[in-house]
Design a protein around this motif. Structure first.
Motif, PDB file in Angstrom:
ATOM      1  N   VAL A 341       0.859  -1.185   0.000  1.00  0.00           N
ATOM      2  CA  VAL A 341       0.000   0.000   0.000  1.00  0.00           C
ATOM      3  C   VAL A 341       0.893   1.232   0.000  1.00  0.00           C
ATOM      4  O   VAL A 341       1.818   1.335   0.817  1.00  0.00           O
ATOM      5  CB  VAL A 341      -0.936   0.014   1.217  1.00  0.00           C
ATOM      6  N   CYS A 383      -2.249  -0.530   6.422  1.00  0.00           N
ATOM      7  CA  CYS A 383      -2.521   0.708   5.703  1.00  0.00           C
ATOM      8  C   CYS A 383      -1.763   1.864   6.334  1.00  0.00           C
ATOM      9  O   CYS A 383      -1.415   1.843   7.518  1.00  0.00           O
ATOM     10  CB  CYS A 383      -4.022   1.013   5.669  1.00  0.00           C
ATOM     11  N   CYS A 429      -8.228  -0.783   5.880  1.00  0.00           N
ATOM     12  CA  CYS A 429      -8.291   0.404   5.037  1.00  0.00           C
ATOM     13  C   CYS A 429      -8.662   1.604   5.900  1.00  0.00           C
ATOM     14  O   CYS A 429      -9.267   1.450   6.969  1.00  0.00           O
ATOM     15  CB  CYS A 429      -9.283   0.228   3.886  1.00  0.00           C
TER      16      CYS A 429
END
Length: 522
Positions: A341, A383, A429
């Motif tokens: 990410v 994340c 997320c």
């Protein structure tokens, strides 16, 4: 240490099983052993810090969010920039600006040495003030219930939260009332990514579709190979793009007439015209699945599960708009074997890849450093997000199941605090935004979809989070060359009879996040 590593490996593999859609009876039995394995690991290697997970009901714990504040009243919490120095007026904004950019001493030959001496002292003072304020921070949590599978992506649009799930739906939520506003069904596979074009580009598409000028659109990508464009006011799909590949990442590039850039499970990067919605370019950019695409001005950054990062320049042309400027493979980034990410800012790209560290790539030179995000090798970072002078990263421990958000100040990446609550789930997320009045709000997704609303430090309202500090995260940025021997190696151990017991169909010893990506596309 061999026994410890084997237990850590088993727990990682069990975490992989838990996020699969369909489980076999033998896999359910392996999952049932998770607490037993955690107890054995704790006996061999006790965790030095971190709150114990209280046997509480997570949903009931967050449903009490409205008890202290009437549902209809908006939060009066200040944004992060307003909690630096309570009661000191404009000095808070001054402190925030100093933390966003390196301090520049005034040019003076006679006073130069004195200025250099004052600089570290001033920075230490501002950092101490930040740490003190975040230790007093309070947040109210709101659980948004409606998805029946893992939430894979979130974003904020105006006063709405948009979430995508492996249950194939996109849901739109009204934050002040914590209610479902729209249920956007239409994908035939799990939703993997979301993006929101800026209002000026929404206005252009609304004109072509004869919709209101203030219409807002969102983009969703799915494992069904489609990118759908949704009109929020009517809750309908107005356009659909078939990409011939499972879409695993996308972003909107607000340059020129605008472009949609998508990444696929096979490593392909494609550009689509926002005006005509036709394919402008298709590039076999990566060897494995593209797991993250982010735009920064005319630049586009793509990352793949093999740890590679590509930097593209958008030339705003009708054909082949993307030109690759740099490519750094997994051997350079040190991020192979996981769901990568990206969070770019300036000449640096922050990378989360399912390990206890955040990697920082200087994309112009290829140099890499790392930031400790967890005090144990059983930590997982899923994340990472940069906003308002803050670096916010998720932190999950497969060894004991504890989950938190870690806060660092930018650009120095000094550790500030960790925020958690009882039975907090793994956060996959994250998105952050401020309201029109400047209030600070976040949304996190994973097993649960949770909205975070900052409360006034001096108010009587009770917060739902616990603020803690982990001294193991105090270490400064380290160069990659000095730390590569410390990388986790438990997945490279030779399998024995006990390891087969927890393998769960995982053919290679990749990280938990990499398996999450594969399960997502089932």
């Amino acid at each position: 240490m061999g026994e410890v590593r084997k237990l850590q490996k088993k727990l990682r593999q069990i975490e992989n099983l838990e996020i699969k859609i369909n489980l076999l009876p033998e896999e359910r039995f392996k999952i049932s052993r998770k607490e037993e394995l955690r107890r054995r690991l704790a006996e061999i290697q006790p965790q030095p810090c971190g709150p114990q997970r209280a046997p509480e009901n997570r949903q009931a714990d967050m449903k009490r969010a409205g008890e202290d504040t009437p549902e209809g009243l908006p939060s009066q919490a200040p944004p992060a920039s307003k909690i630096l120095r309570p009661g000191t007026g404009g000095s808070a904004a001054t402190a925030q600006r100093q933390l966003r950019a390196p301090h520049v001493a005034p040019v003076s030959h006679e006073g130069q040495d004195a200025s250099e001496e004052r600089q570290p002292a001033q920075e230490d003072k501002e950092l101490t003030s930040l740490k003190t304020c975040w230790q007093k921070a309070k947040f109210r949590l709101r659980l948004l219930e409606g998805h029946n599978d893992i939430i894979t992506c979130v974003l904020a649009v105006d006063n709405l939260v948009v979430s995508g799930s492996r249950d194939t739906t996109v849901k739109v939520w009204h934050v002040p009332t914590a209610t479902e506003h729209k249920n956007l069904g239409g994908h035939a596979g799990g939703v993997t990514c979301l993006s929101a074009p800026p209002p000026v580009y929404c206005k252009k598409l609304a004109w072509l579709l004869s919709l209101s000028d203030d219409e807002r659109f969102i983009l969703s990508g799915s494992a069904d190979c489609n990118v759908k464009i949704w009109a929020l006011s009517v809750g309908q799909c107005v356009k659909s793009i078939y990409t011939f590949n499972a879409v695993t990442a996308l972003c909107f590039v607000p340059e020129g007439d605008g472009y949609i850039v998508t990444g696929s499970d096979g490593g392909k990067v494609q550009a689509w015209s926002w005006r005509a919605l036709d394919n402008c370019q298709s590039i076999n950019a990566h060897q494995e699945a593209v797991t993250s695409i982010q735009a920064q001005g005319p630049l586009v950054f793509s990352g793949s599960s093999d740890g590679a990062v590509s930097v593209w320049e958008n030339r705003c042309s009708e054909r082949d708009p993307l030109k690759r400027l740099h490519y750094w493979n997994g051997q350079v980034t040190g991020c192979g074997g996981g769901r990568l990410v990206l969070s770019p800012r300036g000449d640096r790209v922050l990378m989360a890849y399912g390990r206890a560290w955040i990697k920082i790539l200087h994309w112009t030179t290829g140099t890499v450093s790392r930031l400790t995000n967890h005090g144990s090798v059983t930590g997982v970072t899923d994340c990472v997000h940069q906003t308002a002078g803050l670096l916010i990263s998720s932190c999950y421990d497969v060894g004991n199941g504890e989950s938190a958000l870690n806060l660092f100040c930018l650009p120095q990446c000094h550790y500030l605090a960790s925020l958690t609550w009882p039975l907090a789930p793994r956060i996959l997320c994250f998105a952050a935004w401020t309201t029109g009045s400047g209030d600070h709000r976040w949304v996190s997704g994973g097993r649960d979809l949770v909205v975070w609303e900052q409360l006034p430090n001096s108010g009587k309202q009770r917060g739902d989070i616990t603020v803690k500090r982990d001294v193991r995260l105090e270490s400064p940025l380290e160069s990659e060359g000095d730390t590569e021997d410390d990388e986790e190696t438990d997945e490279h151990l030779d399998d024995d009879e006990d390891d087969d017991d927890a393998r769960g169909g995982e053919e290679e010893g990749s990280g938990a996040a990499g398996s999450w990506l594969r399960c997502l596309l089932q």
